[in-house]
Scaffold this motif. Sequence first.
Motif, PDB file in Angstrom:
ATOM      1  N   UNK A   1      -4.004  11.433  -0.301  1.00  0.00           N
ATOM      2  CA  UNK A   1      -3.563  10.821   0.958  1.00  0.00           C
ATOM      3  C   UNK A   1      -4.275   9.513   1.281  1.00  0.00           C
ATOM      4  N   UNK A   2      -5.060   8.994   0.340  1.00  0.00           N
ATOM      5  CA  UNK A   2      -5.647   7.665   0.514  1.00  0.00           C
ATOM      6  C   UNK A   2      -4.571   6.628   0.215  1.00  0.00           C
ATOM      7  N   UNK A   3      -4.861   5.378   0.543  1.00  0.00           N
ATOM      8  CA  UNK A   3      -3.923   4.300   0.260  1.00  0.00           C
ATOM      9  C   UNK A   3      -4.346   3.584  -1.013  1.00  0.00           C
TER      10      UNK A   3
ATOM     11  N   UNK B   1       0.838  -1.195   0.000  1.00  0.00           N
ATOM     12  CA  UNK B   1       0.000   0.000   0.000  1.00  0.00           C
ATOM     13  C   UNK B   1       0.874   1.247   0.000  1.00  0.00           C
ATOM     14  N   UNK B   2       0.543   2.162  -0.896  1.00  0.00           N
ATOM     15  CA  UNK B   2       1.281   3.416  -1.035  1.00  0.00           C
ATOM     16  C   UNK B   2       0.303   4.580  -0.898  1.00  0.00           C
TER      17      UNK B   2
ATOM     18  N   UNK C   1      -0.568   6.871 -12.517  1.00  0.00           N
ATOM     19  CA  UNK C   1      -0.967   7.179 -11.144  1.00  0.00           C
ATOM     20  C   UNK C   1       0.296   7.345 -10.306  1.00  0.00           C
ATOM     21  N   UNK C   2       0.472   8.521  -9.711  1.00  0.00           N
ATOM     22  CA  UNK C   2       1.635   8.790  -8.857  1.00  0.00           C
ATOM     23  C   UNK C   2       1.338   8.313  -7.439  1.00  0.00           C
ATOM     24  N   UNK C   3       2.277   7.553  -6.878  1.00  0.00           N
ATOM     25  CA  UNK C   3       2.149   7.033  -5.521  1.00  0.00           C
ATOM     26  C   UNK C   3       3.454   7.245  -4.767  1.00  0.00           C
TER      27      UNK C   3
ATOM     28  N   UNK D   1       9.697   8.561  -3.436  1.00  0.00           N
ATOM     29  CA  UNK D   1       9.553   8.989  -2.048  1.00  0.00           C
ATOM     30  C   UNK D   1       9.135  10.445  -1.958  1.00  0.00           C
ATOM     31  N   UNK D   2       8.887  11.080  -3.111  1.00  0.00           N
ATOM     32  CA  UNK D   2       8.385  12.453  -3.100  1.00  0.00           C
ATOM     33  C   UNK D   2       7.065  12.480  -2.332  1.00  0.00           C
ATOM     34  N   UNK D   3       6.782  13.599  -1.679  1.00  0.00           N
ATOM     35  CA  UNK D   3       5.506  13.731  -0.995  1.00  0.00           C
ATOM     36  C   UNK D   3       4.376  13.760  -2.021  1.00  0.00           C
ATOM     37  N   UNK D   4       3.195  13.252  -1.665  1.00  0.00           N
ATOM     38  CA  UNK D   4       2.074  13.225  -2.599  1.00  0.00           C
ATOM     39  C   UNK D   4       1.736  14.601  -3.163  1.00  0.00           C
TER      40      UNK D   4
END
Length: 164
Positions: free
Chosen positions: A32-34, A26-27, A101-103, A82-85
Amino acid sequence: MVTFKGNSVNLKGQNIEVGAKAPKVELVAGDLSLKSVGGASGKYQIINVVPSLDTGVCATQTRKFNEKASSLNNAEVFVISLDLPFAQGRFCSTEGISNVVALSDFRSKEFGEKYGVIIDGSPLEGLLSRAVFVVNPNGEIVHKEIVSEITTEPNYEAALGAIK
């Protein structure tokens, strides 16, 4: 062997190979949802891994997968860093990225650990290495490329060719 600007880089995490079951992880999505990647999903998954969307090669790689993904009917395409959403969302909005889709793996680095792509012992230590995994609808890895020189692009055609 992986290098960054010609210098050897170690990777931490599990070494998964083609034919193995893709670990389900899960990412964090832009809202901010998973969101899960890996495992059986009924579709192909192109998992495009980059150190940071804020670099030229990572941006190019994501743009190219976005272009190529527009013609795929039975596949989802992800970019994981690892960039912030919030930063990922800004990048996708600015670049017109709508087919990828960026995660983010920023919370736990579980993806990096389970897919063996956490950079260790270089100026990029702690980031994810450049890689592409293709997971078939049954959840098996059918293509894996850990890009040997982090500053270069992956083999797009090999990844796309793994989708039948």
